[in-house]
Scaffold this active site. Structure first.
Site, PDB file in Angstrom:
ATOM      1  N   LYS A 125       0.831  -1.218   0.000  1.00  0.00           N
ATOM      2  CA  LYS A 125       0.000   0.000   0.000  1.00  0.00           C
ATOM      3  C   LYS A 125       0.857   1.256   0.000  1.00  0.00           C
ATOM      4  O   LYS A 125       0.649   2.173  -0.786  1.00  0.00           O
ATOM      5  CB  LYS A 125      -0.927   0.018   1.226  1.00  0.00           C
ATOM      6  CG  LYS A 125      -1.815  -1.204   1.371  1.00  0.00           C
ATOM      7  CD  LYS A 125      -2.694  -1.139   2.594  1.00  0.00           C
ATOM      8  CE  LYS A 125      -1.957  -1.087   3.919  1.00  0.00           C
ATOM      9  NZ  LYS A 125      -1.177  -2.305   4.229  1.00  0.00           N
ATOM     10  N   ARG A 162      -8.906   1.262   9.823  1.00  0.00           N
ATOM     11  CA  ARG A 162      -8.487  -0.116  10.070  1.00  0.00           C
ATOM     12  C   ARG A 162      -9.479  -0.870  10.947  1.00  0.00           C
ATOM     13  O   ARG A 162      -9.255  -2.047  11.244  1.00  0.00           O
ATOM     14  CB  ARG A 162      -7.133  -0.100  10.786  1.00  0.00           C
ATOM     15  CG  ARG A 162      -5.990  -0.623   9.940  1.00  0.00           C
ATOM     16  CD  ARG A 162      -4.715  -0.126  10.581  1.00  0.00           C
ATOM     17  NE  ARG A 162      -3.628  -1.030  10.401  1.00  0.00           N
ATOM     18  CZ  ARG A 162      -2.486  -0.691   9.788  1.00  0.00           C
ATOM     19  NH1 ARG A 162      -2.332   0.502   9.272  1.00  0.00           N
ATOM     20  NH2 ARG A 162      -1.509  -1.542   9.709  1.00  0.00           N
ATOM     21  N   ARG A 219      12.267  -1.745  10.604  1.00  0.00           N
ATOM     22  CA  ARG A 219      11.304  -1.385  11.651  1.00  0.00           C
ATOM     23  C   ARG A 219      11.273  -2.463  12.723  1.00  0.00           C
ATOM     24  O   ARG A 219      11.285  -3.643  12.407  1.00  0.00           O
ATOM     25  CB  ARG A 219       9.905  -1.248  11.026  1.00  0.00           C
ATOM     26  CG  ARG A 219       9.565   0.155  10.639  1.00  0.00           C
ATOM     27  CD  ARG A 219       8.320   0.230   9.792  1.00  0.00           C
ATOM     28  NE  ARG A 219       7.140  -0.392  10.397  1.00  0.00           N
ATOM     29  CZ  ARG A 219       5.925  -0.375   9.831  1.00  0.00           C
ATOM     30  NH1 ARG A 219       5.751   0.230   8.671  1.00  0.00           N
ATOM     31  NH2 ARG A 219       4.899  -0.954  10.422  1.00  0.00           N
ATOM     32  N   ARG A 269       0.416  -8.681  14.043  1.00  0.00           N
ATOM     33  CA  ARG A 269      -0.235  -7.691  13.166  1.00  0.00           C
ATOM     34  C   ARG A 269      -1.176  -8.352  12.165  1.00  0.00           C
ATOM     35  O   ARG A 269      -2.223  -7.810  11.848  1.00  0.00           O
ATOM     36  CB  ARG A 269       0.834  -6.850  12.443  1.00  0.00           C
ATOM     37  CG  ARG A 269       1.471  -5.819  13.380  1.00  0.00           C
ATOM     38  CD  ARG A 269       2.843  -5.384  12.918  1.00  0.00           C
ATOM     39  NE  ARG A 269       2.824  -4.768  11.609  1.00  0.00           N
ATOM     40  CZ  ARG A 269       3.866  -4.753  10.773  1.00  0.00           C
ATOM     41  NH1 ARG A 269       5.009  -5.324  11.135  1.00  0.00           N
ATOM     42  NH2 ARG A 269       3.775  -4.157   9.626  1.00  0.00           N
TER      43      ARG A 269
HETATM   44  P1  ADP Z   1       2.388  -1.795   3.269  1.00  0.00           P
HETATM   45  O1  ADP Z   1       2.394  -0.302   3.214  1.00  0.00           O
HETATM   46  O2  ADP Z   1       1.145  -2.381   2.641  1.00  0.00           O
HETATM   47  O3  ADP Z   1       2.637  -2.329   4.645  1.00  0.00           O
HETATM   48  P2  ADP Z   1       4.909  -1.605   1.780  1.00  0.00           P
HETATM   49  O4  ADP Z   1       4.560  -0.728   0.621  1.00  0.00           O
HETATM   50  O5  ADP Z   1       5.694  -1.010   2.883  1.00  0.00           O
HETATM   51  O6  ADP Z   1       3.567  -2.304   2.338  1.00  0.00           O
HETATM   52  O7  ADP Z   1       5.679  -2.853   1.180  1.00  0.00           O
HETATM   53  C1  ADP Z   1       6.195  -3.889   2.021  1.00  0.00           C
HETATM   54  C2  ADP Z   1       7.544  -4.371   1.473  1.00  0.00           C
HETATM   55  O8  ADP Z   1       7.375  -5.011   0.210  1.00  0.00           O
HETATM   56  C3  ADP Z   1       8.550  -3.247   1.212  1.00  0.00           C
HETATM   57  O9  ADP Z   1       9.825  -3.715   1.571  1.00  0.00           O
HETATM   58  C4  ADP Z   1       8.444  -2.979  -0.283  1.00  0.00           C
HETATM   59  O10 ADP Z   1       9.688  -2.536  -0.810  1.00  0.00           O
HETATM   60  C5  ADP Z   1       8.056  -4.334  -0.846  1.00  0.00           C
HETATM   61  N1  ADP Z   1       7.084  -4.271  -1.942  1.00  0.00           N
HETATM   62  C6  ADP Z   1       6.053  -3.391  -2.061  1.00  0.00           C
HETATM   63  N2  ADP Z   1       5.303  -3.645  -3.166  1.00  0.00           N
HETATM   64  C7  ADP Z   1       5.874  -4.753  -3.750  1.00  0.00           C
HETATM   65  C8  ADP Z   1       5.552  -5.524  -4.915  1.00  0.00           C
HETATM   66  N3  ADP Z   1       4.478  -5.246  -5.669  1.00  0.00           N
HETATM   67  N4  ADP Z   1       6.343  -6.571  -5.202  1.00  0.00           N
HETATM   68  C9  ADP Z   1       7.387  -6.875  -4.422  1.00  0.00           C
HETATM   69  N5  ADP Z   1       7.760  -6.207  -3.317  1.00  0.00           N
HETATM   70  C10 ADP Z   1       6.998  -5.143  -2.958  1.00  0.00           C
HETATM   71  P1  ADP Z   2       1.776  -1.903   8.093  1.00  0.00           P
HETATM   72  O1  ADP Z   2       0.945  -1.407   6.953  1.00  0.00           O
HETATM   73  O2  ADP Z   2       3.093  -2.434   7.688  1.00  0.00           O
HETATM   74  O3  ADP Z   2       1.028  -2.795   9.036  1.00  0.00           O
HETATM   75  P2  ADP Z   2       1.669   0.711   9.379  1.00  0.00           P
HETATM   76  O4  ADP Z   2       2.864   1.535   9.219  1.00  0.00           O
HETATM   77  O5  ADP Z   2       0.453   1.040   8.580  1.00  0.00           O
HETATM   78  O6  ADP Z   2       2.142  -0.757   9.105  1.00  0.00           O
HETATM   79  O7  ADP Z   2       1.223   0.675  10.905  1.00  0.00           O
HETATM   80  C1  ADP Z   2       2.144   0.465  11.945  1.00  0.00           C
HETATM   81  C2  ADP Z   2       1.427   0.465  13.285  1.00  0.00           C
HETATM   82  O8  ADP Z   2       0.800   1.748  13.504  1.00  0.00           O
HETATM   83  C3  ADP Z   2       0.279  -0.533  13.413  1.00  0.00           C
HETATM   84  O9  ADP Z   2       0.731  -1.819  13.787  1.00  0.00           O
HETATM   85  C4  ADP Z   2      -0.574   0.120  14.509  1.00  0.00           C
HETATM   86  O10 ADP Z   2       0.001  -0.046  15.793  1.00  0.00           O
HETATM   87  C5  ADP Z   2      -0.445   1.599  14.150  1.00  0.00           C
HETATM   88  N1  ADP Z   2      -1.521   2.007  13.228  1.00  0.00           N
HETATM   89  C6  ADP Z   2      -1.388   2.353  11.922  1.00  0.00           C
HETATM   90  N2  ADP Z   2      -2.577   2.665  11.372  1.00  0.00           N
HETATM   91  C7  ADP Z   2      -3.506   2.523  12.364  1.00  0.00           C
HETATM   92  C8  ADP Z   2      -4.914   2.683  12.432  1.00  0.00           C
HETATM   93  N3  ADP Z   2      -5.639   3.075  11.373  1.00  0.00           N
HETATM   94  N4  ADP Z   2      -5.523   2.436  13.621  1.00  0.00           N
HETATM   95  C9  ADP Z   2      -4.823   2.069  14.692  1.00  0.00           C
HETATM   96  N5  ADP Z   2      -3.493   1.885  14.696  1.00  0.00           N
HETATM   97  C10 ADP Z   2      -2.825   2.100  13.548  1.00  0.00           C
END
Ligand code: ADP
Ligand code: ADP
Ligand code: ZN
Length: 216
Positions: free
Chosen positions: A13, A88, A160, A171
């Site tokens: 995302k 979320r 992270r 998560r």
């Molecule tokens: P999210 O925001 O949904 O948690 P991220 O955009 O941070 O996900 O992506 C998670 C990991 O996967 C990152 O290390 C990113 O570089 C990698 N990544 C993101 N999109 C793709 C994809 N389409 N194919 C392969 N790796 C990806």
């Molecule tokens: P990812 O997409 O990789 O799970 P995020 O960076 O979106 O990670 O979120 C990291 C952390 O921030 C979550 O595990 C949660 O603790 C908090 N968080 C993010 N978005 C929300 C939300 N909409 N509501 C509650 N907590 C959130």
């Protein structure tokens, strides 16, 4: 163009939101990034949110909702915005929908990043971020040119804390029990677009762009 990016952690995302905001000037609002910035700056929100984030639990709804409403209100929304990682919970979704209706800024489209569990785990365990500019990498899928160094600014890359295997498991449980039901909620509203988060980032981008281009 007012979008929500919905899907499990690691679905890509943030990666897509950055691409779309850089190429099209749409405001990117990542709840996770905003919370992490608050933790770093030791604000009141940051102090309260820290322990939840470290455990992989959700930060309490009302705190996050208030923070996001404020961020939306003050941001430059000329080209619209992307809510990345928010809402979320069903409670967050209903609250923000009501608020945005009131501001005459309803969500147009929700992209659901349907992504396989093994892919999500592989992505999260290999994710790296730049300490200075926040750019996002993956040690195998999207490696930097030089190990542990940011291509964009030369900053140092880090992992992270919540991208550890144990916290990832937590998560994903939280996603399944609290966030997944939003798929049905937005499908019911007729604004859900489903795409495969498993595909390469460029392919996913083309899919999103194809759906949005008539309005961009
Ligand atoms: P999210 O925001 O949904 O948690 P991220 O955009 O941070 O996900 O992506 C998670 C990991 O996967 C990152 O290390 C990113 O570089 C990698 N990544 C993101 N999109 C793709 C994809 N389409 N194919 C392969 N790796 C990806
Ligand atoms: P990812 O997409 O990789 O799970 P995020 O960076 O979106 O990670 O979120 C990291 C952390 O921030 C979550 O595990 C949660 O603790 C908090 N968080 C993010 N978005 C929300 C939300 N909409 N509501 C509650 N907590 C959130
Ligand atoms: Zn950088």
């Amino acid at each position: 163009m007012r979008l929500v990016f919905l899907g499990p952690p690691g679905a890509g995302k943030g990666t897509q939101a950055v691409m779309l905001s850089e190429r099209r000037g749409i405001l990117h609002l990542s709840t996770g990034d905003i919370l992490r910035e608050n933790v770093k700056r030791r604000t009141e929100i940051g102090k309260k949110a820290k322990s939840f984030m470290e455990k992989g639990e959700l930060v309490p709804d009302d705190m996050v909702i208030e923070m996001m409403i404020e961020t939306i209100k003050t941001g430059n929304k000329d080209k619209g915005f992307i809510l990345d990682g928010f809402p979320r919970t069903l409670y967050q979704a209903k609250k923000i929908d009501g608020e945005l209706e009131g501001l005459n800024l309803p969500i147009d489209t929700v992209f659901y990043f349907k992504t396989s569990i093994d892919i999500v785990i592989f992505r999260l365990t290999g994710r790296r971020l730049c300490k200075d500019c926040g750019a996002n990498y993956h040690i195998k899928n999207m490696p930097p040119k030089k190990e542990d160094v940011c291509d964009k600014c030369g900053g140092e890359l880090y992992q992270r804390k919540d991208d550890s295997e144990e916290t990832i498991k937590k998560r994903l449980e939280v996603y399944n029990s609290q966030t997944e039901e939003l798929i049905g909620y937005y499908r019911g509203k007729g604004i859900l677009k489903e795409l495969s988060g498993d595909l390469d980032a460029d392919v996913v981008y083309e899919e999103i762009f194809g759906i949005l281009k008539k309005d961009l």
